[in-house]
Structure formats: C-alpha cells, structure tokens
Design a protein around this motif. Structure first.
Motif, short mmCIF file in Angstrom:
data_model
loop_
_atom_site.label_atom_id
_atom_site.label_comp_id
_atom_site.label_asym_id
_atom_site.label_seq_id
_atom_site.Cartn_x
_atom_site.Cartn_y
_atom_site.Cartn_z
N ALA A 65 0.83 -1.21 0.00
CA ALA A 65 0.00 0.00 0.00
C ALA A 65 0.87 1.26 0.00
CB ALA A 65 -0.94 -0.02 1.20
N ALA A 66 1.94 1.26 0.80
CA ALA A 66 2.84 2.41 0.83
C ALA A 66 3.55 2.59 -0.51
CB ALA A 66 3.86 2.26 1.95
N VAL A 67 3.95 1.48 -1.13
CA VAL A 67 4.61 1.56 -2.43
C VAL A 67 3.62 2.06 -3.48
CG1 VAL A 67 5.80 0.26 -4.23
CG2 VAL A 67 6.30 -0.20 -1.81
N ALA A 68 2.39 1.58 -3.44
CA ALA A 68 1.36 2.06 -4.38
C ALA A 68 1.14 3.56 -4.21
CB ALA A 68 0.06 1.29 -4.18
N GLN A 69 1.14 4.04 -2.97
CA GLN A 69 0.98 5.48 -2.75
C GLN A 69 2.17 6.25 -3.31
OE1 GLN A 69 -1.83 7.16 -1.46
NE2 GLN A 69 -0.67 8.77 -2.47
N ALA A 70 3.38 5.73 -3.09
CA ALA A 70 4.58 6.38 -3.64
C ALA A 70 4.53 6.44 -5.16
CB ALA A 70 5.83 5.65 -3.16
N MET A 71 4.02 5.38 -5.78
CA MET A 71 3.92 5.36 -7.24
C MET A 71 2.81 6.30 -7.74
SD MET A 71 6.36 3.45 -8.31
CE MET A 71 7.16 4.41 -7.03
N THR A 72 1.78 6.48 -6.93
CA THR A 72 0.72 7.43 -7.27
C THR A 72 1.24 8.85 -7.15
OG1 THR A 72 -1.00 5.90 -6.56
CG2 THR A 72 -1.61 8.22 -6.64
N ASP A 73 2.06 9.09 -6.12
CA ASP A 73 2.63 10.42 -5.91
C ASP A 73 3.65 10.79 -6.98
OD1 ASP A 73 1.06 10.57 -3.63
OD2 ASP A 73 2.73 10.16 -2.24
N ASP A 74 4.39 9.80 -7.48
CA ASP A 74 5.43 10.04 -8.50
C ASP A 74 5.39 8.92 -9.54
OD1 ASP A 74 7.61 10.80 -10.00
OD2 ASP A 74 9.08 10.47 -8.42
N PRO A 75 4.37 8.90 -10.38
CA PRO A 75 4.21 7.78 -11.32
C PRO A 75 5.37 7.65 -12.32
CG PRO A 75 2.65 9.52 -11.81
CD PRO A 75 3.32 9.88 -10.52
N ALA A 76 6.04 8.75 -12.63
CA ALA A 76 7.13 8.69 -13.60
C ALA A 76 8.33 7.93 -13.07
CB ALA A 76 7.54 10.11 -14.00
N PHE A 77 8.43 7.76 -11.75
CA PHE A 77 9.57 7.05 -11.17
C PHE A 77 9.68 5.62 -11.71
CE2 PHE A 77 11.71 4.70 -7.67
CZ PHE A 77 12.90 5.40 -7.67
N ALA A 78 8.57 4.98 -11.99
CA ALA A 78 8.59 3.61 -12.50
C ALA A 78 8.61 3.54 -14.03
CB ALA A 78 7.39 2.84 -11.96
N ASP A 79 8.68 4.69 -14.68
CA ASP A 79 8.71 4.68 -16.14
C ASP A 79 10.05 4.17 -16.67
OD1 ASP A 79 6.17 5.70 -16.15
OD2 ASP A 79 6.74 7.71 -16.85
N GLU A 80 11.12 4.53 -16.00
CA GLU A 80 12.47 4.16 -16.44
C GLU A 80 12.80 2.71 -16.10
OE1 GLU A 80 16.88 5.15 -14.88
OE2 GLU A 80 15.57 6.88 -15.18
N ARG A 81 12.48 2.34 -14.87
CA ARG A 81 12.74 0.98 -14.38
C ARG A 81 11.55 0.55 -13.55
NH1 ARG A 81 18.44 0.50 -11.57
NH2 ARG A 81 17.85 -1.69 -11.66
N PRO A 82 11.14 -0.72 -13.65
CA PRO A 82 10.02 -1.20 -12.84
C PRO A 82 10.34 -1.12 -11.35
CG PRO A 82 10.60 -2.80 -14.54
CD PRO A 82 11.66 -1.75 -14.54
N VAL A 83 9.31 -0.89 -10.55
CA VAL A 83 9.41 -0.87 -9.09
C VAL A 83 8.57 -2.03 -8.57
CG1 VAL A 83 8.86 0.39 -6.99
CG2 VAL A 83 9.81 1.61 -8.97
N ALA A 84 9.16 -2.86 -7.70
CA ALA A 84 8.47 -4.05 -7.21
C ALA A 84 8.53 -4.12 -5.69
CB ALA A 84 9.11 -5.31 -7.80
N VAL A 85 7.51 -4.76 -5.13
CA VAL A 85 7.48 -5.07 -3.71
C VAL A 85 7.04 -6.53 -3.59
CG1 VAL A 85 5.15 -4.10 -3.46
CG2 VAL A 85 6.58 -4.41 -1.43
#
Length: 118
Positions: A55-75
C-alpha cells in the motif's frame, strides 16, 4: 493515476496483501546487481531492515508515477501458504500498469525494489 490492468489482478493475492502500514512510513528503494530468487530477495529486505508494504509503495507510485517509467518498481511479500507474492509498477507499450501475482521464479536485476523501515 490510473492503472489499466488493475481488473486483471489475482483476487487471492490481493486478499492476503499486507496493509498494516502507517501514513508516516517512508518508502525506501534499493537495487541489486544480480537476479535474486524470491528467498534471496526476502534476505535482502531483512538485511536492509525493510518490510514489504504494497500500500505504501502504491501510494509512492501514485505520488510520483514517472519514477517507474524508467525501471520497474516491485514489492514482494509472503502469503499464508508462504508463496512469494508481488506488486510491480512499470510502463509497457506506453501505458503505466501494475501487476499483482505470485512469483516462483527469479527476479530481474532491472527492477527497483521497495519497502518501509521495520
């Protein structure tokens, strides 16, 4: 932020997703220089004193969606049957998506991994 493939998630994985995070938890990201197995990734979380918090990672990705554009982010977390489960945020074919599934394979070192302090 919309994740178009959210409707295709496995209900069983979502049902056991840990959601005990706190609003003040700060997501930390780390990268590996090898392709870890799910057990090796568990040990990497432990070595960094991190716990998975989808849930925290999903919120971080919602706050900065472009962060996962370059490289995938996984939990990654474990369900009651000790299966490795994951949420991965990335961009494919020009669209952002999130996938939630079980993993019984090795991870790719191209991913950034995320968790919160224990």
């Amino acid at each position: 932020m919309r994740f178009p493939h959210l409707g295709q998630l496995r209900e069983e994985v979502l049902a056991e997703m840990p959601l005990e995070g706190r609003l003040e938890d700060s997501v930390e990201f780390f990268e590996l220089d090898y392709d870890p197995s799910t057990s090796e990734l568990d040990r990497e979380y432990e070595a960094r004193s991190l716990r998975p918090d989808p849930a925290a990672v999903a919120q971080a990705m919602t706050d900065d969606p472009a962060f996962a554009d370059e490289r995938p982010v996984a939990v990654q977390w474990r369900d009651k049957q000790d299966r490795a489960c994951y949420a991965i945020f990335d961009r494919r074919d020009g669209e952002r998506e999130v996938r939630v599934r079980w993993n019984d394979d090795r991870w790719n070192r191209d991913c950034r991994f995320a968790g919160v302090r224990k």
